[in-house]
Each structure stands twice: as structure tokens, then as C-alpha cells.
Design an enzyme around this catalytic site. Structure first.
Site, mmCIF file in Angstrom:
data_model
loop_
_atom_site.group_PDB
_atom_site.id
_atom_site.type_symbol
_atom_site.label_atom_id
_atom_site.label_comp_id
_atom_site.label_asym_id
_atom_site.label_seq_id
_atom_site.Cartn_x
_atom_site.Cartn_y
_atom_site.Cartn_z
ATOM 1 N N GLU A 62 0.862 -1.193 0.000
ATOM 2 C CA GLU A 62 0.000 0.000 0.000
ATOM 3 C C GLU A 62 0.894 1.237 0.000
ATOM 4 O OE1 GLU A 62 -3.471 0.859 -0.127
ATOM 5 O OE2 GLU A 62 -2.369 2.738 -0.269
ATOM 6 N N ASP A 112 -7.099 1.709 -8.326
ATOM 7 C CA ASP A 112 -7.499 3.067 -8.719
ATOM 8 C C ASP A 112 -7.774 3.098 -10.230
ATOM 9 O OD1 ASP A 112 -7.257 4.011 -6.137
ATOM 10 O OD2 ASP A 112 -5.188 4.694 -6.408
ATOM 11 N N LYS A 116 -9.720 9.685 -16.039
ATOM 12 C CA LYS A 116 -9.436 10.608 -17.149
ATOM 13 C C LYS A 116 -8.485 9.944 -18.147
ATOM 14 C CE LYS A 116 -10.077 14.821 -14.568
ATOM 15 N NZ LYS A 116 -9.432 15.730 -13.662
ATOM 16 N N ASP A 148 -15.215 -1.772 -9.824
ATOM 17 C CA ASP A 148 -16.563 -1.268 -10.121
ATOM 18 C C ASP A 148 -16.553 -0.492 -11.437
ATOM 19 O OD1 ASP A 148 -14.898 0.769 -8.904
ATOM 20 O OD2 ASP A 148 -16.647 2.049 -9.209
HETATM 21 C C1 LIG Z 1 -9.689 2.264 -4.378
HETATM 22 S S1 LIG Z 1 -8.573 1.796 -3.119
HETATM 23 C C2 LIG Z 1 -9.048 0.098 -2.755
HETATM 24 C C3 LIG Z 1 -8.581 -0.359 -1.393
HETATM 25 C C4 LIG Z 1 -8.990 -1.804 -0.999
HETATM 26 N N1 LIG Z 1 -8.394 -2.771 -1.882
HETATM 27 C C5 LIG Z 1 -10.493 -1.965 -1.004
HETATM 28 O O1 LIG Z 1 -11.033 -2.683 -1.867
HETATM 29 O O2 LIG Z 1 -11.142 -1.382 -0.099
HETATM 30 C C6 LIG Z 1 -7.058 1.552 -3.992
HETATM 31 C C7 LIG Z 1 -5.872 1.440 -3.081
HETATM 32 O O3 LIG Z 1 -4.722 1.099 -3.820
HETATM 33 C C8 LIG Z 1 -3.640 1.902 -3.396
HETATM 34 N N2 LIG Z 1 -2.701 1.959 -4.527
HETATM 35 C C9 LIG Z 1 -2.974 2.460 -5.749
HETATM 36 N N3 LIG Z 1 -1.912 2.323 -6.562
HETATM 37 C C10 LIG Z 1 -0.946 1.700 -5.831
HETATM 38 C C11 LIG Z 1 0.384 1.291 -6.103
HETATM 39 N N4 LIG Z 1 0.924 1.485 -7.312
HETATM 40 N N5 LIG Z 1 1.083 0.692 -5.127
HETATM 41 C C12 LIG Z 1 0.536 0.487 -3.907
HETATM 42 N N6 LIG Z 1 -0.713 0.870 -3.582
HETATM 43 C C13 LIG Z 1 -1.447 1.468 -4.530
HETATM 44 C C14 LIG Z 1 -4.279 3.225 -3.032
HETATM 45 O O4 LIG Z 1 -3.484 4.000 -2.162
HETATM 46 C C15 LIG Z 1 -5.572 2.741 -2.367
HETATM 47 O O5 LIG Z 1 -5.410 2.471 -0.999
#
Ligand SMILES: C[S@@+](CC[C@H](N)C(=O)[O-])C[C@H]1O[C@@H](n2cnc3c(N)ncnc32)[C@H](O)[C@@H]1O
Length: 207
Positions: A62, A112, A116, A148
Site C-alpha cells: 500500500e 485506482d 481521465k 466497479d
Molecule cells: C480504491 S482503493 C481500494 C482499497 C482496498 N483494496 C479496497 O477494496 O477497499 C485503492 C488502493 O490502492 C492503493 N494503490 C494504488 N496504486 C498503488 C500502487 N501502485 N502501489 C501500492 N498501492 C497502490 C491506493 O493508495 C488505495 O489504498
């Protein structure tokens, strides 16, 4: 008042502790199936799955400090000895530190979506990162993904299907923390289900 989050050194892993490629038996203090979750958020999947499967080892990655600290605090308070979390960028970490053919399953729940168009290049699930995931998986190791975001899901299906020489798509198994109507039971899935958004899942196995 916000609760003070504690660090648990036995849970939080630091790049400087690794001495090169990660040695899973050393960091977990035992051998066992290895699962890696990319983007743990507050760690709900790790908590439920690691408690349900105590013989398996779980590494969460994370990069957001706020979520990482929550996840470390929760894992530490639950007293789970089969979970480690590292705060870093998953793409670079997997490319540089995860050895070939050792991982049993990668879990990527609600990555994520970077909606965009000019930001699509930041999406984690792209051909380059998928190559590394395949490289790290054992034969019969799995990739499990939920999102989603319909358009990102189409991209994910395309990049995975392009590697059907190596990846066979299989049914997605709900996680240990999933309740009725859920696939993974994470915070983001629950938030999106409340908004009545459809959830898309994909699972694949390395041939
Ligand atoms: C939309 S959240 C989903 C969190 C969790 N998996 C859930 O379903 O509740 C996406 C998470 O991925 C982390 N994240 C995104 N890109 C990442 C990366 N390249 N390396 C580590 N963490 C990442 C973000 O900080 C965020 O906490």
C-alpha cells in the site's frame, strides 16, 4: 476523537530489511503459500483472509501512508502473525523485489481506475505490470481482480486475454470476508454496493 494508530514492527516491512529479492520464508519465519495484495486500503481483505487461512502467508502493498498506517494498526491489534505490509509503489516493488515463480495468488481489489484518459497510463493493470505478475506466479498460481469501473474492467479483460497463452480464466472465488451479495467484502466494495454500482470480477490461473 481519532484513535492513535500504533506501529507494529513485526507487521510493517521495510525495503531496507530485504537485502535484495524478497525471501518469503525469512520474512514470515516459515514456508507456506504466498499471497500478495496490491493496494490494501485499510487492510480488511488481509484481516479476514489471513485469519481464515492461518497456514498461508499474506503480504500487502500500500503506498498511501494514511491507509498503510490503518492497516498495520488493525493487523497488529488482531495479533495475526501471517501478515506483513510494506509501504511502497507496487509496480516498482514487484519488478525489483519479487522473485520468479513463487507467488500463489495476487489479489487486486478496486485498483485506482484513473478515469481521465490522460491518466490511463497510471493504471496498475497494464501489459508491463501483468508480465511481472505472470513472472512471479507459480504454475497454477492465480490472479484475482475486482473493480466497479466498467471501462477499466474492459481494459483488464483485454490485457489478460492477450496473455491467454499463459493465463486461463477461471471462476472468481468469493473471499473469506465476503458477505451475501459481495465478492470480496472490502471497504470499497461495500461503499460501491451501497451506491448500487455493479461489481466486475476476473480470476485467472497460470498454465
Ligand atoms: C480504491 S482503493 C481500494 C482499497 C482496498 N483494496 C479496497 O477494496 O477497499 C485503492 C488502493 O490502492 C492503493 N494503490 C494504488 N496504486 C498503488 C500502487 N501502485 N502501489 C501500492 N498501492 C497502490 C491506493 O493508495 C488505495 O489504498
Amino acid at each position: 476523537m481519532a484513535r492513535i494508530l500504533r506501529d507494529y514492527p513485526g507487521v510493517s516491512l521495510k525495503i531496507e530489511d530485504l537485502n535484495g529479492k524478497i525471501d518469503f520464508a525469512r520474512i514470515f519465519g516459515r514456508s507456506g503459500p504466498v499471497h500478495i495484495e496490491i493496494g490494501t486500503g485499510k487492510g480488511t481483505f488481509l484481516l479476514n483472509q489471513a485469519q481464515a487461512e492461518p497456514g498461508d502467508n499474506y503480504l500487502g502493498i500500500e503506498w498511501a501512508r494514511r491507509y498503510y498506517r490503518h492497516a498495520v494498526d488493525r493487523i497488529g491489534r488482531w495479533g495475526l502473525s501471517n501478515v506483513r505490509i510494506i509501504r511502497t509503489d507496487a509496480a516498482a516493488f514487484i519488478a525489483d523485489f519479487v522473485p520468479d515463480d513463487l507467488v500463489d495468488c495476487f489479489h487486486i481489489y478496486f485498483p485506482d481506475p484513473w478515469p481521465k484518459k490522460r491518466h490511463h497510463k497510471r493504471r496498475f493493470l497494464c501489459p508491463t505490470n501483468l508480465e511481472h505478475l505472470i513472472r512471479c506466479l507459480k504454475v497454477r498460481g492465480q490472479l484475482r481482480i475486482a473493480t466497479d469501473h466498467a471501462e477499466y474492467f474492459e481494459q483488464i479483460k483485454t490485457v489478460v486475454t492477450e496473455r491467454s497463452d499463459t493465463l486461463e480464466q477461471i471462476d472468481f472465488p468469493p473471499t473469506a470476508g465476503a458477505e451475501t451479495g459481495e465478492w470480496v467484502g472490502t471497504n470499497f466494495e461495500r461503499k460501491y454496493l451501497k451506491d448500487q454500482r455493479p461489481i466486475y470480477t476476473l480470476a485467472a490461473r497460470k498454465k
